[in-house]
Design an enzyme around this catalytic site. Structure first.
Site, short mmCIF file in Angstrom:
data_model
loop_
_atom_site.label_atom_id
_atom_site.label_comp_id
_atom_site.label_asym_id
_atom_site.label_seq_id
_atom_site.Cartn_x
_atom_site.Cartn_y
_atom_site.Cartn_z
N GLY A 54 0.82 -1.21 0.00
CA GLY A 54 0.00 0.00 0.00
C GLY A 54 0.85 1.25 0.00
O GLY A 54 1.94 1.29 0.57
N VAL A 58 1.85 3.39 -2.89
CA VAL A 58 2.85 3.22 -3.95
C VAL A 58 3.83 4.38 -3.96
O VAL A 58 5.03 4.20 -4.05
CB VAL A 58 2.14 3.10 -5.31
CG1 VAL A 58 3.15 3.21 -6.44
CG2 VAL A 58 1.43 1.77 -5.40
N GLY A 59 3.33 5.61 -3.83
CA GLY A 59 4.20 6.77 -3.92
C GLY A 59 5.19 6.85 -2.78
O GLY A 59 6.40 6.87 -2.98
N GLU A 60 4.65 6.83 -1.56
CA GLU A 60 5.51 7.12 -0.41
C GLU A 60 6.60 6.07 -0.19
O GLU A 60 7.73 6.39 0.15
CB GLU A 60 4.66 7.26 0.86
CG GLU A 60 3.87 8.56 0.94
CD GLU A 60 2.66 8.59 0.02
OE1 GLU A 60 2.33 7.55 -0.57
OE2 GLU A 60 2.05 9.66 -0.12
#
Lengths: 210, 328, 90
Positions: free
Chosen positions: C53, C55-57
């Site tokens: 969960g 994806v960006g961070e």
């Protein structure tokens, strides 16, 4: 708190924002003054104050408007607050982000750095004025096809910039598109998809005369 | 913004009279600097005289072979003009290295010359700044001075001249044409900009009410090599940490004359005279370039956070010289 | 994070990069084409959906280190503070 300031669940987001802005103006001081200490400059600028309104005729998206405005009104604020054309966004308000890009006589320009009074008689085009009725402009369509946005706040500026960039004809490669689109910041980082959208739209528009 | 009255100028003499009549009146052309600084209360004019529509928007060849660029010509129009691209490529390159298309489409040549420093303590409206509030002090000198100048500074002011266009104009020996309603005069670009000295609030040799009407570029005899190198914190849409403009006259493999100027490191557009003198009559050579470039930074006075600037400027000069002479 | 976006606080506590002109977001010209590769293997220890969960961070964390390694390979200079700006390579 008086009754009229109570939370009203039927207020739309836009009405709420308009009310908040009005309240903010009443209590406004320049942001910097909150910092002022004994070293404050001798001449503290007069804040707000009254200005004599002036008549200005603007042509926006082909429609003439005869307005009475404060000479201090920027083109951006006049579009958004006076003409309710809120598609043009206020990002930094200092020419550092590109969100407020519109076309003045067909050339892209930053509406936050122009006084509305300067634009008298000019042909101003905003994001609301580039589609053909319900048919999206090819650049708008390409942004959807290539997912050229995430939050969407910079998007109207990016699209206005891209439409003008294609007309200017100085960008044929992806690198040139990137360089000449650099005046439009995107915090979400949708740059690669925006670049693809511009290249795609440019290809489709070539020779179409739009 | 502070309230002001706004009027459109009908002709140049009337505009000059209107501004001259009121000490706190200013000309408004593109507005990309002035409107920004008015929002910050750094500029607080009481009257604006809009000169955008005066007939000063032409680029033309003069009888003596020079090129005259009207003060109202936009930066984009200059950068993409055929004559400029062909004969004064360094000017085109420098303009396109600055700002963004949106700003270049609106900003004028006259206004670009008058753009003001990006020093954060000048712009924030509250810090001590002798340029904004004469006599209040200079918080940049003791503050975060990474972007401050290292050449031409004074005890009163260490602010950097931010522009690109004027750096190229300096390497082209441009002349600024100014007028009042009574008279006209010409100012060599190097004399147009003033060192801060004890009066950093006074940045140019313009008198109140004088209007910039045109900038002329002397004829360039013989083929030259011209280039502009700009080093900055991001790839585009950003002011220079250091930049170098160069115009080289070559005869065979020898540099007969060089004109080099620096941006991003000085309090005004800076002519690298020491470098020019060391290059004249020499053949291109990397050791010579290094030594000649460093010579113009010997007088640098770096501070706590901008100690990198003399070396960065030296390398900018080296790079533009190398690129121009390798392309032979 | 790797190359831009320095927030400079001076000794008096004022931000010297308080606007988009001083605090540099990457511009179009700073961002190359990006290829996304999805690792097609479920990790059910991480979450019920089997995906990692956020994806960006999560995935962004390694980028600054990778860029820093690239700078080291290109220049021989090991920079241990981001953003890696031109002054740090002098």
């Amino acid at each position: 708190m008086s009754d009229e300031n109570r939370f009203d669940p039927n207020v739309t987001r836009r009405e709420l924002m308009a009310g908040a802005v009005a309240a903010g103006v009443a209590a406004s001081v320049p942001a910097g003054l909150a910092f002022a200490d004994e070293a404050a400059p001798a001449a503290v600028p007069a804040v707000g104050g009254s200005a004599v309104e002036m008549g200005v005729k603007l042509i926006v998206n082909g429609q003439p408007h005869a307005l009475s405005i404060d000479p201090r009104a920027t083109l951006l604020d006049t579009l958004r607050e006076t003409l309710s054309l809120t598609g043009t966004k206020k990002g930094c308000d200092h020419g550092q982000c590109g969100a407020c890009t519109v076309h003045v006589n067909g050339e892209r320009a930053l509406s936050c750095l122009m006084l509305a009074a300067q634009c008298e008689g000019d042909q101003i085009t905003t994001i609301e004025g580039i589609a053909n009725g319900d048919e999206l402009h090819p650049v708008q369509k390409a942004f959807i096809d290539h997912d050229g946005f995430q939050c969407g706040y910079c998007t109207s500026g990016q699209i206005m910039s891209a439409v003008a960039l294609i007309k200017e004809g100085h960008a044929t490669t992806e690198d040139e598109v990137r360089e000449l689109m650099s005046g439009n910041l995107c915090r979400c980082g949708a740059y690669p998809n925006i670049c693809k959208a511009v290249m795609d739209a440019q290809g489709k528009l070539a020779g179409s005369g739009i | 913004m502070q309230p002001f009255t706004y009027e459109k100028a009908t002709d140049q003499a009337a505009a000059a009279r209107a501004v001259a009549a009121e000490k706190t009146a200013k000309y408004l052309a593109g507005g990309t600097t002035l409107v920004d600084l008015m929002k910050l209360y750094v500029e607080t004019p009481t009257k604006l005289v809009d000169i955008k529509r005066l007939p000063m928007a032409e680029i033309r060849r003069e009888a003596d072979g020079s090129i005259s660029i009207g003060a109202g010509v936009t930066n984009s129009a200059v950068a993409y003009h055929e004559l400029v691209q062909k004969e004064y490529a360094v000017l085109s390159q420098a303009i396109l290295a600055g700002a963004s298309t949106q700003i270049r489409n609106v900003a004028t040549v006259g206004g670009n010359l008058l753009q003001r420093t990006r020093c954060p303590y000048f712009r924030d409206g509250i810090s001590n700044c002798n340029k904004r509030t004469p006599g209040s002090g200079c918080d940049m000198a003791t503050g975060f001075n990474r972007t401050a100048a290292v050449l031409g500074t004074s005890d009163r002011c260490v602010a950097t001249y931010p522009g690109d266009m004027a750096i190229a104009l300096l390497s082209l020996d441009a002349v600024v044409h100014v007028a009042t309603d009574q008279a006209t005069r010409k100012i060599a670009i190097d004399d147009f900009f003033l060192l801060p000295g004890n009066t950093p609030e006074k940045e140019t040799s313009l008198s109140h009410g004088e209007i910039i009407t045109a900038v002329s570029l002397p004829r360039i005899d013989g083929g030259t090599k011209q280039g502009y190198v700009k080093v900055r914190d991001r790839a585009s849409y950003e002011f220079a940490l250091a930049s170098a403009a160069a115009v080289l006259w070559m005869d065979g493999g020898t540099i007969t004359q060089a004109r080099i100027s620096l941006g991003g490191v000085a309090s005004k557009p800076w002519r690298a005279k020491e470098t020019e003198a060391m290059l004249a009559g020499k053949k291109p050579d990397s050791a010579l370039f290094r030594e000649a470039a460093a010579a113009s930074l010997k007088a640098a006075t770096p501070m706590k956070y901008n100690a990198f600037k003399p070396e960065l400027a030296t390398r900018a000069i080296e790079r533009v010289l190398t690129e121009l002479t390798q392309a032979a | 994070m790797a190359l831009t976006e320095a927030a400079h606080l001076d000794e008096k506590g004022r931000y010297a990069s308080a606007d988009f002109g001083g605090y540099h977001l990457p511009s179009h010209a700073d961002v190359p084409d990006i290829e996304v590769e999805v690792i097609n293997a479920a990790d059910e220890n991480f979450g019920a959906l089997g995906s990692r969960g956020g994806v960006g961070e999560l995935s962004i964390s390694g980028v600054a280190a990778a860029v820093s390694n690239a700078v080291y390979n290109a220049t021989g200079k090991r920079i241990r503070e981001v953003p890696i700006t031109p002054d740090k390579l002098i």
